[in-house]
Scaffold this motif. Structure first.
Motif, mmCIF file in Angstrom:
data_model
loop_
_atom_site.group_PDB
_atom_site.id
_atom_site.type_symbol
_atom_site.label_atom_id
_atom_site.label_comp_id
_atom_site.label_asym_id
_atom_site.label_seq_id
_atom_site.Cartn_x
_atom_site.Cartn_y
_atom_site.Cartn_z
ATOM 1 N N GLY A 1 70.783 -21.727 6.790
ATOM 2 C CA GLY A 1 70.820 -22.392 5.494
ATOM 3 C C GLY A 1 72.178 -22.262 4.823
ATOM 4 N N GLU A 2 72.805 -21.099 4.960
ATOM 5 C CA GLU A 2 74.142 -20.909 4.377
ATOM 6 C C GLU A 2 75.172 -21.806 5.066
ATOM 7 N N ARG A 3 75.035 -21.993 6.384
ATOM 8 C CA ARG A 3 75.952 -22.894 7.089
ATOM 9 C C ARG A 3 75.678 -24.352 6.735
ATOM 10 N N LEU A 4 74.470 -24.635 6.301
ATOM 11 C CA LEU A 4 74.081 -26.006 5.993
ATOM 12 C C LEU A 4 74.612 -26.473 4.642
ATOM 13 N N THR A 5 74.969 -25.544 3.754
ATOM 14 C CA THR A 5 75.345 -25.933 2.394
ATOM 15 C C THR A 5 76.593 -26.827 2.367
ATOM 16 N N ALA B 1 81.965 -31.999 -8.377
ATOM 17 C CA ALA B 1 81.460 -30.844 -9.136
ATOM 18 C C ALA B 1 80.069 -30.402 -8.681
ATOM 19 N N LEU B 2 79.490 -31.081 -7.712
ATOM 20 C CA LEU B 2 78.166 -30.725 -7.189
ATOM 21 C C LEU B 2 78.244 -29.376 -6.462
ATOM 22 N N THR B 3 77.169 -28.584 -6.536
ATOM 23 C CA THR B 3 77.096 -27.324 -5.795
ATOM 24 C C THR B 3 75.780 -27.259 -5.031
ATOM 25 N N VAL B 4 75.803 -26.605 -3.871
ATOM 26 C CA VAL B 4 74.616 -26.397 -3.050
ATOM 27 C C VAL B 4 74.584 -24.929 -2.642
ATOM 28 N N LYS B 5 73.473 -24.247 -2.934
ATOM 29 C CA LYS B 5 73.328 -22.834 -2.594
ATOM 30 C C LYS B 5 71.998 -22.609 -1.887
#
Length: 297
Positions: A38-42, A57-61
């Motif tokens: 999941g971390e590699r997918l962000t 400015a979008l973020t994915v965590k």
């Protein structure tokens, strides 16, 4: 009859390799692997979502993966969401992906020139424009999931079916234990929504188990140029109306007002780069110059 001495083994007792006797890894060992995936997918998800959901400015965590059941997921699931069932491997093991409905509708609004607003209350089902957006998002998500979960095997993941109602989709048994991975997406305006992935334990084991296993043969099919994602790829075509030779001295003397006689070929080539894909004749259609295709290669 009594033996004169105790019996002795004919050969040494076999000592088996511990790796061959190792049991399949359990969920406790596989969940951290799913979390790291999941971390590699962000990052690839950020690149795919940014043009649709608010820009740079979008973020994915990614959150830590956890064990749950489909029944628990359905209990808190909204009435409307972009739910897609994805098949993994030759056996089409199920993987459920769900995206927030309001986020999808905001993307549709931006696509049509709006400010990225979703209707309130949400509709009972997605309009056609949102269904098209869901297909686009599903294609992107399947591609990036395949790149992270099964590198080098893009055909190992494929969409099976989708439904805005999770209960009607029936991805797998409601009491099945699943590993859930949630990714928080935060838009520039502050709206935060989730992408949820749910994998039953057989799917989780097939993707992350390190035990040696025989992989099923993958059947390669010819790509369909009329299907996603190829159908929407823009291609620059050029119709060569005139192809003529002119002396350098004539070219040097060109100036406004000069008349250069040219002859349009009977068969005008239509080219994609340096490759001729068709030929046709020049005519008119709706007061515009047009090319009527006579032959295609």
């Amino acid at each position: 009859m009594k033996p004169e001495r105790p019996p002795v083994a004919a050969r040494a007792v076999a000592q088996h390799c511990p790796e061959l006797l190792r049991a399949e890894p359990g969920p406790e060992e596989l969940l951290p692997l799913l979390t790291r995936a999941g971390e590699r997918l962000t990052r690839p998800l950020l690149a795919g979502l940014a043009p649709l959901a608010g820009g740079k400015a979008l973020t994915v965590k990614a959150k830590p993966a956890k064990l749950t059941t489909l029944e628990d997921i359905a209990m808190f699931a909204p009435d409307l969401a972009a739910n897609s069932l994805i098949g993994v491997g030759a056996e089409s093991l199920p993987l459920l992906a769900s995206l927030d409905a309001a986020a999808v509708l905001r993307m549709v609004d931006r696509t049509f020139g709006g400010r990225g607003e979703a209707p309130s209350p949400l509709p009972a089902e997605f309009p056609v424009s949102a269904e098209l957006m869901i297909v686009r998002l599903e294609t992107m998500l399947v591609r990036e999931l395949a790149a992270v979960l099964v590198p080098g095997q893009p055909e190992a993941l494929r969409p099976l079916r989708r439904n805005g109602n999770l209960v009607l989709l029936e991805p797998f048994a409601r009491d099945a234990t699943v590993a859930q991975l949630e990714l928080d997406v935060t838009e520039p305006g502050g709206d935060t929504w989730q992408i949820s992935l749910a994998l039953p334990l057989p799917t989780l084991s097939a993707l992350f188990s390190t035990s040696p296993r025989r992989s099923a043969p993958v059947r390669h099919a010819m790509a369909d140029p009329l299907a996603e994602p190829f159908a929407d790829v823009p291609m620059q075509l050029s119709a060569v109306l005139v192809d003529m030779a002119m002396a350098m001295a004539t070219v040097a003397r060109l100036e406004p007002g000069m008349v250069v006689p040219v002859a349009v070929a009977r068969q005008v080539p239509l080219r994609l780069g340096a490759v001729t894909v068709a030929t046709g004749t020049v005519g008119a259609a709706d007061d515009r110059v047009a090319l009527q295709i006579r032959s295609a290669f």
